[in-house]
Design an enzyme around this catalytic site. Sequence first.
Site, PDB file in Angstrom:
ATOM      1  CG  HIS A  55      -1.593  -1.160   1.416  1.00  0.00           C
ATOM      2  ND1 HIS A  55      -3.109  -1.618   2.177  1.00  0.00           N
ATOM      3  CD2 HIS A  55      -2.033  -2.102   0.413  1.00  0.00           C
ATOM      4  CE1 HIS A  55      -3.157  -1.949   2.371  1.00  0.00           C
ATOM      5  NE2 HIS A  55      -3.344  -2.737   1.137  1.00  0.00           N
ATOM      6  CD  GLU A  57      -2.486   4.565   2.039  1.00  0.00           C
ATOM      7  OE1 GLU A  57      -3.531   4.835   1.098  1.00  0.00           O
ATOM      8  OE2 GLU A  57      -2.425   3.127   1.822  1.00  0.00           O
ATOM      9  CB  CYS A  85      -6.174  -0.569   5.495  1.00  0.00           C
ATOM     10  SG  CYS A  85      -4.227  -1.035   5.697  1.00  0.00           S
ATOM     11  CB  CYS A  88      -1.538   1.821   5.616  1.00  0.00           C
ATOM     12  SG  CYS A  88      -1.533   0.756   4.519  1.00  0.00           S
TER      13      CYS A  88
END
Length: 158
Positions: A55, A57, A85, A88
């Site tokens: 991801h 992030e 999420c 993250c």
Amino acid sequence: MVKESELAHLRRAVELAAEALDAGDEPFGSVLAGADGTVLAEDRNRIASGDRTRHPEFALARWAADHLTPGERATATVYTSGEHCPMCAAAHAWVGLGRIVYVASSRQLGAWLSELGVPEPPVRGLPVHEVAPGVVVEGPVPELVGEVRELHRRFHQA
């Protein structure tokens, strides 16, 4: 309240999400900016490789840990197309990054995916403050939510 000057970073995050979609990834993008607003790093989702932890992030948290002092991390802001999420959010908090500004919330994304008939993910989409209560979070940003929703619709209806 998100400042007008910050909308450029959010628009770039949405552009990165569109780039992710064009590359066959789920549409998420993020920008890391320093205290003065200077872009330090940016990334997009890269989970199509098979590694569902790629991801943007999370990548920016790792980048910040490698390249910024604790003080610089604390005053940095992550601008992102979607709320972090839990994975993250935890990475963000563990490396000591500052504020998060997101376009669309986890709740909004969950509702959109439900409407599209997408199965539940293996990890619940919790708000950042439930995972990392000390992180300052701002969002959603209504003027860009429609664009992010459309990217997710395109991905899941492809």
